[in-house]
Enzyme design. Structure first.
Site, PDB file in Angstrom:
ATOM      1  CG  ASP A   1       1.876   3.466 -21.352  1.00 55.32           C
ATOM      2  OD1 ASP A   1       2.815   2.660 -22.189  1.00 55.32           O
ATOM      3  OD2 ASP A   1       2.668   3.403 -20.327  1.00 55.32           O
TER       4      ASP A   1
ATOM      5  CG  ASP B   1       7.235  -0.487 -19.797  1.00 59.23           C
ATOM      6  OD1 ASP B   1       6.890  -1.036 -18.845  1.00 59.23           O
ATOM      7  OD2 ASP B   1       7.806  -1.223 -20.700  1.00 59.23           O
TER       8      ASP B   1
END
Length: 221
Positions: free
Chosen positions: A14, A16
């Site tokens: 991922d 953020d």
């Protein structure tokens, strides 16, 4: 943490809250956007919960009293507030060293993110990481998390079976996506979601810093 041994070929991160220290700015931007359109400003917990989702889905969840016809305006206001502070955030300490080491070991490194394509390309350019990642998927070009499609597409692109794929993320959306795709996962505790919510989703480990994550990958992946 599991003690089982497994080799991975493909690692999906991922963006953020996992590689990029942006949880606070995203939370504030969501809150300001909701205020701008006259909705009830969500709490920090409610606003940060939606991080990782596709933008329209995230804003709808964060602002349930905002009517659907205002969603486009809500999205515009979110982008306004986020872009005003995007240069104030950066990669977590140790990310560059970790990615460089993993790249040197021959892993296929990818990004599976709730950002849109324009936003991801912009931050990858600023961080000079375009050449580090072998593949990326964003929520506007495939299904948003926790639907497994973006992970399945990356696995298909690189010929990596589920048992040789690892998803790393800071939210339950990331870990649920991995579970839905039949992949292992590792959670990080320094992002958007409380790590106490991770255990039901059976991550192999929960790392409390980038350096701890790096060490776990060296020892276990």
């Amino acid at each position: 943490m599991s003690d089982r041994s497994r080799r991975y070929d493909l690692i999906a991160f991922d963006w953020d809250g996992t590689l990029f220290d942006s949880t606070a700015i995203i939370t504030r931007s969501i809150q300001e956007a909701v205020r701008d359109v006259g909705g009830t400003v969500p709490s920090d917990e409610r606003a940060s919960y939606v991080i990782g989702m596709a933008l329209s889905q995230a804003l709808a969840h964060a602002a349930p009293d905002v009517p659907p016809e205002k969603y486009p305006e809500l999205a515009v206001r979110y982008r306004h507030h986020y872009l005003a502070h995007e240069n104030d955030v950066s990669l977590f300490d140790g990310v560059l060293e970790m990615l460089d080491a993993l790249k040197g070991r021959g892993y296929k490194l990818t990004v599976a993110t709730g950002k849109n394509r324009v936003g991801l390309d912009r931050v990858l350019q600023v961080a000079r990481l375009h050449d580090v990642f072998d593949g990326t998927r964003t929520a506007d070009e495939t299904a948003g998390k926790p639907h497994p499609r973006m992970l399945l597409e990356l696995m298909l692109q690189f010929g990596a079976p589920a048992e040789r794929t690892l998803m790393i993320g800071d939210t339950t959306h990331d870990l649920q996506m991995a579970l839905n795709a039949g992949c292992d996962s590792v959670g990080v505790s320094y992002g958007a979601h409380e790590p106490g919510t991770f255990h039901v989703l059976k991550p192999r480990a929960i790392a409390h810093s980038t350096r701890e994550l790096h060490a776990w990958l060296v020892d276990n992946a």
